[in-house]
Scaffold this motif. Structure first.
Motif, PDB file in Angstrom:
ATOM      1  N   ASP A 374       0.811  -1.213   0.000  1.00 27.66           N
ATOM      2  CA  ASP A 374       0.000   0.000   0.000  1.00 27.66           C
ATOM      3  C   ASP A 374       0.846   1.265   0.000  1.00 27.66           C
ATOM      4  O   ASP A 374       0.323   2.368   0.143  1.00 27.66           O
ATOM      5  CB  ASP A 374      -0.947   0.002   1.202  1.00 27.66           C
ATOM      6  CG  ASP A 374      -0.199  -0.062   2.533  1.00 27.66           C
ATOM      7  OD1 ASP A 374       0.982  -0.481   2.523  1.00 27.66           O
ATOM      8  OD2 ASP A 374      -0.790   0.293   3.568  1.00 27.66           O
ATOM      9  N   ARG A 375       2.158   1.140  -0.157  1.00 30.34           N
ATOM     10  CA  ARG A 375       3.034   2.311  -0.235  1.00 30.34           C
ATOM     11  C   ARG A 375       3.514   2.481  -1.674  1.00 30.34           C
ATOM     12  O   ARG A 375       3.131   1.713  -2.561  1.00 30.34           O
ATOM     13  CB  ARG A 375       4.224   2.153   0.716  1.00 30.34           C
ATOM     14  CG  ARG A 375       3.830   1.990   2.188  1.00 30.34           C
ATOM     15  CD  ARG A 375       5.071   1.916   3.069  1.00 30.34           C
ATOM     16  NE  ARG A 375       4.729   1.631   4.459  1.00 30.34           N
ATOM     17  CZ  ARG A 375       4.416   2.561   5.350  1.00 30.34           C
ATOM     18  NH1 ARG A 375       4.408   3.840   5.001  1.00 30.34           N
ATOM     19  NH2 ARG A 375       4.122   2.228   6.594  1.00 30.34           N
ATOM     20  N   ASP A 376       4.375   3.487  -1.889  1.00 30.65           N
ATOM     21  CA  ASP A 376       4.894   3.707  -3.231  1.00 30.65           C
ATOM     22  C   ASP A 376       5.902   2.645  -3.636  1.00 30.65           C
ATOM     23  O   ASP A 376       6.354   2.603  -4.776  1.00 30.65           O
ATOM     24  CB  ASP A 376       5.534   5.097  -3.342  1.00 30.65           C
ATOM     25  CG  ASP A 376       6.675   5.292  -2.349  1.00 30.65           C
ATOM     26  OD1 ASP A 376       6.859   4.417  -1.482  1.00 30.65           O
ATOM     27  OD2 ASP A 376       7.364   6.328  -2.447  1.00 30.65           O
ATOM     28  N   ARG A 377       6.291   1.793  -2.702  1.00 28.25           N
ATOM     29  CA  ARG A 377       7.161   0.657  -2.994  1.00 28.25           C
ATOM     30  C   ARG A 377       6.684  -0.532  -2.165  1.00 28.25           C
ATOM     31  O   ARG A 377       6.011  -0.360  -1.144  1.00 28.25           O
ATOM     32  CB  ARG A 377       8.618   0.987  -2.664  1.00 28.25           C
ATOM     33  CG  ARG A 377       8.891   1.104  -1.176  1.00 28.25           C
ATOM     34  CD  ARG A 377      10.344   1.418  -0.859  1.00 28.25           C
ATOM     35  NE  ARG A 377      10.642   2.825  -1.078  1.00 28.25           N
ATOM     36  CZ  ARG A 377      11.793   3.383  -0.715  1.00 28.25           C
ATOM     37  NH1 ARG A 377      12.759   2.647  -0.184  1.00 28.25           N
ATOM     38  NH2 ARG A 377      11.997   4.668  -0.908  1.00 28.25           N
ATOM     39  N   VAL A 403      13.247   1.679   7.435  1.00 29.43           N
ATOM     40  CA  VAL A 403      12.231   1.239   8.394  1.00 29.43           C
ATOM     41  C   VAL A 403      11.029   2.167   8.265  1.00 29.43           C
ATOM     42  O   VAL A 403      11.124   3.364   8.531  1.00 29.43           O
ATOM     43  CB  VAL A 403      12.778   1.258   9.836  1.00 29.43           C
ATOM     44  CG1 VAL A 403      11.669   0.872  10.818  1.00 29.43           C
ATOM     45  CG2 VAL A 403      13.965   0.311   9.963  1.00 29.43           C
ATOM     46  N   HIS A 404       9.902   1.612   7.847  1.00 25.38           N
ATOM     47  CA  HIS A 404       8.696   2.420   7.658  1.00 25.38           C
ATOM     48  C   HIS A 404       7.848   2.491   8.927  1.00 25.38           C
ATOM     49  O   HIS A 404       7.211   3.517   9.183  1.00 25.38           O
ATOM     50  CB  HIS A 404       7.860   1.844   6.512  1.00 25.38           C
ATOM     51  CG  HIS A 404       8.550   1.896   5.184  1.00 25.38           C
ATOM     52  ND1 HIS A 404       8.558   3.011   4.387  1.00 25.38           N
ATOM     53  CD2 HIS A 404       9.287   0.956   4.529  1.00 25.38           C
ATOM     54  CE1 HIS A 404       9.247   2.768   3.284  1.00 25.38           C
ATOM     55  NE2 HIS A 404       9.705   1.529   3.347  1.00 25.38           N
ATOM     56  N   ALA A 405       7.820   1.400   9.666  1.00 28.07           N
ATOM     57  CA  ALA A 405       6.999   1.396  10.882  1.00 28.07           C
ATOM     58  C   ALA A 405       7.413   0.235  11.768  1.00 28.07           C
ATOM     59  O   ALA A 405       7.879  -0.802  11.276  1.00 28.07           O
ATOM     60  CB  ALA A 405       5.515   1.283  10.533  1.00 28.07           C
ATOM     61  N   VAL A 421      16.347  -0.507  -0.453  1.00 27.60           N
ATOM     62  CA  VAL A 421      16.632   0.308  -1.627  1.00 27.60           C
ATOM     63  C   VAL A 421      17.288  -0.575  -2.691  1.00 27.60           C
ATOM     64  O   VAL A 421      18.185  -1.356  -2.383  1.00 27.60           O
ATOM     65  CB  VAL A 421      17.558   1.488  -1.255  1.00 27.60           C
ATOM     66  CG1 VAL A 421      17.885   2.308  -2.501  1.00 27.60           C
ATOM     67  CG2 VAL A 421      16.906   2.351  -0.186  1.00 27.60           C
ATOM     68  N   ASP A 422      16.806  -0.458  -3.916  1.00 29.45           N
ATOM     69  CA  ASP A 422      17.344  -1.262  -5.022  1.00 29.45           C
ATOM     70  C   ASP A 422      17.292  -2.747  -4.677  1.00 29.45           C
ATOM     71  O   ASP A 422      18.310  -3.444  -4.654  1.00 29.45           O
ATOM     72  CB  ASP A 422      18.783  -0.841  -5.355  1.00 29.45           C
ATOM     73  CG  ASP A 422      19.311  -1.533  -6.619  1.00 29.45           C
ATOM     74  OD1 ASP A 422      18.480  -1.967  -7.433  1.00 29.45           O
ATOM     75  OD2 ASP A 422      20.541  -1.648  -6.754  1.00 29.45           O
ATOM     76  N   ASP A 423      16.061  -3.220  -4.408  1.00 29.39           N
ATOM     77  CA  ASP A 423      15.867  -4.622  -4.042  1.00 29.39           C
ATOM     78  C   ASP A 423      15.941  -5.482  -5.303  1.00 29.39           C
ATOM     79  O   ASP A 423      14.929  -5.806  -5.926  1.00 29.39           O
ATOM     80  CB  ASP A 423      14.518  -4.792  -3.341  1.00 29.39           C
ATOM     81  CG  ASP A 423      14.379  -6.160  -2.690  1.00 29.39           C
ATOM     82  OD1 ASP A 423      15.264  -7.007  -2.915  1.00 29.39           O
ATOM     83  OD2 ASP A 423      13.391  -6.377  -1.973  1.00 29.39           O
ATOM     84  N   SER A 424      17.160  -5.858  -5.679  1.00 29.47           N
ATOM     85  CA  SER A 424      17.366  -6.603  -6.920  1.00 29.47           C
ATOM     86  C   SER A 424      16.703  -7.969  -6.886  1.00 29.47           C
ATOM     87  O   SER A 424      16.185  -8.448  -7.899  1.00 29.47           O
ATOM     88  CB  SER A 424      18.863  -6.768  -7.194  1.00 29.47           C
ATOM     89  OG  SER A 424      19.497  -5.521  -7.289  1.00 29.47           O
ATOM     90  N   LEU A 425      16.713  -8.615  -5.730  1.00 36.62           N
ATOM     91  CA  LEU A 425      16.145  -9.954  -5.648  1.00 36.62           C
ATOM     92  C   LEU A 425      14.656  -9.937  -5.968  1.00 36.62           C
ATOM     93  O   LEU A 425      14.154 -10.796  -6.698  1.00 36.62           O
ATOM     94  CB  LEU A 425      16.379 -10.544  -4.257  1.00 36.62           C
ATOM     95  CG  LEU A 425      15.805 -11.954  -4.063  1.00 36.62           C
ATOM     96  CD1 LEU A 425      16.478 -12.936  -5.009  1.00 36.62           C
ATOM     97  CD2 LEU A 425      15.946 -12.410  -2.615  1.00 36.62           C
TER      98      LEU A 425
END
Length: 555
Positions: A374-377, A403-405, A421-425
């Motif tokens: 539900d977020r932008d990522r 960490v978002h929450a 960030v940059d979750d290649s997997l």
């Protein structure tokens, strides 16, 4: 009776009342005019010739200097000859016939024709001829005016060629658009409507064969380094041009299909190769890679009956169609992974990963609990053992982990929502239609467990992950069976997990409209119906809801 005018010795009339020294005679005026006319003709910037119409073959009796500049022939050569000496093999008959007809009819005309200079060079000559008559009206001479118009004619011809080329290109573009609109519509609808990969591939090759000579789609097998032919339609041949059932990806190949397929797989670009066998209807073959991100699903091979069918515009359309087909295959493979009874389970170990850095800083373990979107990522939920919210935020600060929450914090650890960030997997899994099943992380290594529906995709994914992560390893690779649970079995299993009180509270709340807003029945009403207090009713209901939600999210 008055006397008429008198004449001089030269026969010029004398004007009465004027002395002979002050008179201007017609003869002297004519002499000045003739000299001026001669000079004008001699020095005119265009070629001027005069032909004697009273002599056989109408020889030239005059040619000016401009005529020599244009043609290279001096007056000494031209005078006494008919001007046809300027003509040659490159001179068309039509303008010559037009001049001949004008002479026969004693009229003037203008033509443009190709003449030859004295050195043999061709040039364009604009010729105007006009008759000169004597006092009786008979044609005695023909005057000709020549003007070189080679530059203008070349410009006109270039403009005409350009206009013709534009018209041909416009017609070709219209034909191309009509053809491509059909194949794009057919392939796109086939991708959208297919419910299986085999059905999708059949629709795609049928759509391509309706426009081209034929087409087939092959699946890429990385272990064998080959593309195995599958669905086919139209002319696909069985010889050198069509290729064998399994086309090896080999840089040393020289056959058209082998070269095109190899380049499409290795370069991941549409590759067009001419077919040299004159006994086959195909004159060119295009190999279109079907790849989604890092996942190579296969190649579409298209045969054309003439090379012009694969121009730059068509190459771009085929490239776009390849991406569309690959996207459709990726979607179907992802669904297949979720539904398949038999999958390939892979477990990777990665030592250099942002989650390992966080676990090392906290000296704790991370256990994957699921994804939320539900977020932008895309974000993931992790349980962290023996870690506080404050410590987690401090450990993630300055790393690739966000960490978002912190959703829960207790004595034994916390539940954290985070992203990388940059979750290649995650991108590699999406490219290969793979499903992430579990992640376990400690201070030295992260273990990822994933499932893929097809052997070829599993091998491709393994290669991609090991190439992406330095120090990564494939810890396990095994086939697993997973039977899809029916709706009745799911309901029965859930019912077994609920106590009678929990089930009763859930049923009364659902049928009584407790979950509607505003409530059709209140908690007090339902508690009274069960013969318990309000707090006890809500305790049973919350327990039932927790088990129900867990049964759905943990499937």
């Amino acid at each position: 009776m008055s006397e008429g005018p008198s004449s001089t010795a030269v026969g010029a009339p004398v004007v009465p009342g004027e002395s002979s020294g002050e008179t201007t005679t017609a003869a002297s005026t004519d002499a000045v005019d003739e000299a001026l006319k001669t000079r004008t003709m001699d020095e005119a910037p265009i070629g001027i010739t005069i032909a004697d119409a009273t002599e056989p073959d109408m020889p030239l009796v005059y040619a000016n200097a401009a005529f020599e500049r244009i043609t290279g022939y001096p007056p000494e050569y031209a005078v006494g000859r008919n001007c046809r000496f300027l003509q040659g093999e490159g001179t068309r008959d039509e303008p010559v016939a037009k001049m001949r007809a004008a002479i026969e009819n004693d009229t003037s005309t203008t033509v443009e024709l190709r003449n030859y200079r004295r050195d043999g060079e061709l040039f364009w000559n604009e010729v105007t001829i006009a008759p000169l008559r004597d006092d009786d009206g008979a044609v005695t001479y023909y005057v000709g005016f020549q003007q070189e118009v080679t530059r203008r004619k070349k410009a006109e011809q270039a403009a005409a060629r350009r206009a013709a080329r534009i018209e041909r290109e416009r017609a070709a573009q219209e034909l191309l658009l009509d053809r491509l609109n059909g194949v794009v519509a057919e392939v796109t609808s086939g991708v959208a409507e297919a419910r299986s990969r085999s059905a999708l591939e059949r629709r795609v090759v049928e759509g391509l064969a309706a426009t081209y000579a034929g087409a087939w789609i092959g699946t890429y097998q990385p272990a064998e380094e080959a593309v195995v032919r599958g669905a086919a339609a139209g002319w696909t041949g069985d010889d050198e041009v069509a290729g064998e059932d399994a086309v090896a990806v080999d840089e040393s190949r020289t056959d058209p299909v082998g070269v095109a397929v190899t380049r499409a797989v290795t370069d991941r670009q549409v590759w067009i190769q001419a077919c040299t066998d004159p006994t086959t209807p195909a004159t060119a073959v295009a190999a279109v890679p079907l790849h989604y991100g890092d996942a190579m699903y296969g190649v579409a091979v298209v045969f054309a009956e003439n090379n012009s069918e694969f121009d730059d515009h068509e190459r771009a359309v085929l490239r776009s169609l390849g991406r569309t087909v690959a996207t459709g295959i990726n979607t179907l493979e992802s669904q297949r992974t979720l539904r398949s009874e038999e999958t390939i389970e892979l477990q990777f170990t990665v030592m250099q990963h942002p989650l390992v850095d966080v676990a090392g800083a906290l000296d704790c373990r991370l256990a994957y609990r699921g994804n939320v979107a539900d977020r932008d990522r895309s974000t993931s939920l992790f349980e962290l053992s023996d870690a506080t919210a404050e410590a987690v935020r401090a450990a993630a600060d300055g790393t690739a982990v966000t960490v978002h929450a912190v959703l829960f914090e207790g004595e034994t650890g916390c539940l954290v929502e985070l992203s990388i960030v940059d979750d290649s997997l995650r991108g590699l899994l999406a490219d290969h239609g793979a499903e992430l099943r579990d992640i376990r992380v400690d201070s030295s290594v992260a273990r990822f467990t994933v499932e893929v529906a097809r052997e070829s995709l599993a091998r491709s994914l393994a290669d991609a992950v090991l190439e992406r992560y330095e120090g990564g390893d494939l810890a396990s690779y095994r086939h697993t069976e997973r039977r899809e649970e029916t709706r009745q079995e799911f309901v029965a299993r859930l019912r077994d997990e609920l106590t009678d009180r929990q089930y009763a509270a859930l049923m009364r709340a659902y049928t009584g409209g407790f979950f509607e807003w505003p409530h059709e029945a209140t908690g007090d009403d339902l508690a009274e119906a069960m013969g318990v207090c309000r707090s006890t009713f809500h305790e049973h209901l919350r327990a039932a809801q927790r088990k129900l939600i867990g049964a759905i999210l943990d499937r």
